[in-house]
Design a protein around this motif. Structure first.
Motif, mmCIF file in Angstrom:
data_model
loop_
_atom_site.group_PDB
_atom_site.id
_atom_site.type_symbol
_atom_site.label_atom_id
_atom_site.label_comp_id
_atom_site.label_asym_id
_atom_site.label_seq_id
_atom_site.Cartn_x
_atom_site.Cartn_y
_atom_site.Cartn_z
ATOM 1 N N PHE A 270 0.858 -1.175 0.000
ATOM 2 C CA PHE A 270 0.000 0.000 0.000
ATOM 3 C C PHE A 270 0.902 1.236 0.000
ATOM 4 O O PHE A 270 1.605 1.499 0.975
ATOM 5 N N PHE A 271 0.910 1.983 -1.103
ATOM 6 C CA PHE A 271 1.722 3.185 -1.252
ATOM 7 C C PHE A 271 0.893 4.404 -0.870
ATOM 8 O O PHE A 271 -0.084 4.740 -1.550
ATOM 9 N N ILE A 272 1.270 5.097 0.210
ATOM 10 C CA ILE A 272 0.557 6.288 0.673
ATOM 11 C C ILE A 272 1.419 7.501 0.355
ATOM 12 O O ILE A 272 2.465 7.715 0.966
ATOM 13 N N SER A 273 0.998 8.301 -0.599
ATOM 14 C CA SER A 273 1.805 9.413 -1.085
ATOM 15 C C SER A 273 1.226 10.752 -0.635
ATOM 16 O O SER A 273 0.420 10.817 0.300
ATOM 17 N N ASP A 274 1.624 11.830 -1.296
ATOM 18 C CA ASP A 274 1.129 13.170 -1.002
ATOM 19 C C ASP A 274 1.329 14.031 -2.244
ATOM 20 O O ASP A 274 1.705 13.506 -3.293
ATOM 21 N N GLY B 143 -3.238 17.084 -1.934
ATOM 22 C CA GLY B 143 -2.801 15.771 -2.391
ATOM 23 C C GLY B 143 -2.582 15.759 -3.888
ATOM 24 O O GLY B 143 -2.670 16.789 -4.568
ATOM 25 N N SER B 144 -2.264 14.572 -4.390
ATOM 26 C CA SER B 144 -2.016 14.393 -5.821
ATOM 27 C C SER B 144 -2.924 13.297 -6.349
ATOM 28 O O SER B 144 -3.650 12.640 -5.596
ATOM 29 N N ALA C 35 -6.631 9.113 -10.893
ATOM 30 C CA ALA C 35 -7.328 8.583 -9.716
ATOM 31 C C ALA C 35 -6.751 9.134 -8.430
ATOM 32 O O ALA C 35 -5.540 9.326 -8.305
ATOM 33 N N TYR C 36 -7.601 9.367 -7.467
ATOM 34 C CA TYR C 36 -7.135 9.694 -6.110
ATOM 35 C C TYR C 36 -6.724 8.420 -5.393
ATOM 36 O O TYR C 36 -5.731 8.392 -4.663
ATOM 37 N N PHE D 234 -2.825 2.433 -3.949
ATOM 38 C CA PHE D 234 -2.184 3.733 -3.975
ATOM 39 C C PHE D 234 -3.196 4.800 -3.574
ATOM 40 O O PHE D 234 -4.358 4.747 -3.965
ATOM 41 N N ILE D 235 -2.730 5.780 -2.790
ATOM 42 C CA ILE D 235 -3.556 6.939 -2.469
ATOM 43 C C ILE D 235 -2.675 8.173 -2.545
ATOM 44 O O ILE D 235 -1.501 8.136 -2.152
#
Length: 523
Positions: A136-140, A233-234, A278-279, A292-293
């Motif tokens: 699970f990749f949690i980005s910004d 966010g991105s 996508a978010y 991914f988020i």
């Protein structure tokens, strides 16, 4: 709608302790000390479902205002998972991630990584997923560079820096570029090549994502999900629809007024909707899966544990996990990740496939440009993102020389890095620092001990993953290898004999020669 139950942390005030436990009706969390050499925090569920989740804390997950750890500002998410029966643990080490670190877990959660992955780490993660694990990749948003090292989470996950594809250390000082953190880092389009997605450079502000893909088209993940919050966010470009699919999108008809106020470019790329990317997205790779988020705000809670590593200031985090349907989506998404399934692409299922996201030319990795000078602010002169000895008190990884500094023998400087509070009987981290030695040279026959007045040995020492000796005394001998600047470190774990208090001497020897002695205070 009915959301899943989860529990608030009840130990927010206990920030700087070495060992404590907190019980709730469904899990027990044991929190350890503040350094990689200490045993990692873990959460034991009361009613285990047999599945295990590992949270990364090896890539600056606590840098800056972030506190993305299971006993800090990601605790609501971690406790929610434990309430469902998952065993939760933090990955805590100061060396590269290996396949063996991951292979015993069903899901590997990577909150906002701010130090880039080495090529060997990327290979280990890929092997893990291909063999059935999930990530699970949690980005910004772009430029959310927490430790001011010019890399943000989206760049780390993608595999390259915007505007620096040809040189991942572009703009760095000689010391930064030569640091262990940057060793083995190679630019690539890793995420797109292997998982079919790429985090975009956009940066959007406070938006409710209400464009939700039907649960029948995403394996039930979005069942009863109406709204997911974004706060700067991105989005995620779908590069290969056969293996990647968006499941949550932002509303249509967004304008530049919806961009994050500190975005370095237009912020909103394609007026929202599916065209923006996508978010939240999912992917299938080999026997494993990925999710991914584009924002950590949906995951965080308001209970940070650590201080800021650059300044020592107090962190402020928010109850994003409690907002909208964030918690329910995260738990349902993790349930899907943990489920083993044999198909290897979405084209082998009945769900509809996406259309690849249309991208700008500047989003091609090798053609990308840097629209603003990095880092976004100059770090303080005393702070080095790659050197934990420069971190402020109360931050994760902080060490200090308890006896008042360093010792010099000839042109060689030694120092001991130990916690600010040394408690007899507790397992504690020790880092020994060497400088001004011959570069790229191995030195042997060192050992370290601790003794009180009269020479009574009161210290016990072991390798980080080693076994304790049977008696108190000097450690086993060890060697070090210096880097190109003549510096080296040695990490050990030590404990002082129970009942000892006051002061003691910690001594480093090389063979029979005493090379450095420092005073430590035992509480």
């Amino acid at each position: 709608m009915k959301k899943r139950n989860h529990f608030k942390r009840i130990f927010i005030a206990m920030l700087l302790v070495f060992t404590f436990g907190v019980c709730s009706q469904d899990y027990f969390v044991q929190v350890k000390a503040e350094n990689y050499a200490d045993a990692a925090p873990e959460i034991q569920p009361a009613s285990a479902n047999g599945l295990k989740i590992l949270f990364d804390n090896t890539h600056a997950q606590t840098a800056g205002a972030a506190d993305w750890v299971i006993d800090g500002a990601f605790s609501d998410y971690a406790n929610g998972l434990a309430n469902e029966g998952y065993y939760i643990k933090e990955l805590r080490k100061n060396s590269a991630i290996t396949y063996s670190d991951l292979s015993g877990y069903d899901v590997f959660v990577i909150p906002e990584a701010n130090i880039p992955f080495k090529a060997t780490e990327q290979a280990a993660i890929l092997q893990y997923v291909e063999n059935g694990g999930s990530v699970f990749f949690i980005s910004d948003h772009y430029n959310a560079d927490r430790n001011k090292n010019r890399w943000d989470a989206s760049e780390v996950f993608n595999g390259y820096r915007r505007g620096a594809y040809s040189n991942p250390t572009q703009g760095m000082s000689t010391a930064e570029a030569a640091s262990a953190a940057m060793s083995g880092v190679v630019s690539s389009d890793w995420l797109a090549a292997n998982f079919g997605v790429r985090f975009r450079y956009n940066a959007l502000g406070n938006i409710d994502a209400t464009n939700i893909v039907a649960s029948s088209q995403c394996f039930g993940i979005t069942q009863n999900i109406d709204t997911v919050a974004m706060h700067a966010g991105s989005t995620i470009a779908i590069i290969n629809p056969a293996v990647a699919k968006g499941i949550v999108y932002l509303p249509n008809n967004l304008t530049t007024s919806n961009k994050w106020s500190s975005a370095v470019d237009q912020g909103v790329y394609n007026n929202g909707g599916v065209a923006e990317g996508a978010y939240v997205a999912i992917a299938k790779k080999g026997l494993g899966k990925a999710a991914f988020i584009g924002d950590s705000s949906a995951v965080e809670d308001a209970t940070p544990k650590y201080k800021k590593e650059e300044t020592g200031g107090t962190k402020t985090t928010y109850d994003g996990y409690e907002e909208d349907d964030d918690a329910a989506l995260l738990l349902q998404l993790t349930d899907w990740l943990a489920e083993k399934e044999s198909y290897t692409s979405f084209s082998q299922t009945s769900i509809s496939l996406d259309t690849a996201t249309a991208l700008y030319s500047f989003e091609t990795p090798s053609l990308s440009t840097e629209p603003a000078t990095e880092p976004w602010a100059s770090p303080s002169a005393s702070y080095k993102w790659y050197d934990t000895t420069t971190f402020a008190a109360g931050s994760y990884g902080y060490t200090t020389t308890s006896g008042g500094g360093t010792g010099t023998v000839g042109d060689t400087t030694y120092s001991f890095g130990v916690p600010t509070q040394i408690i007899a009987g507790q397992e504690l981290p020790l880092t020994i620092y060497f400088s001004n030695l011959t570069p790229n040279t191995t030195y042997t026959n060192y050992k370290v001990g601790a003794y009180t007045t009269g020479g009574t040995q009161v210290g016990m020492f072991k390798e980080v993953n080693g076994r304790w000796p049977s008696t108190y005394g000097y450690s086993s001998t060890f060697s070090i290898t210096t880097d190109s600047s003549g510096n080296a470190t040695k990490s050990l774990v030590f404990k002082i004999k129970s009942g000892v208090s006051g002061t003691a001497n910690m001594r480093l020897k090389k063979g029979s020669t005493n090379v450095f002695t420092d005073t430590i205070t035992i509480g």
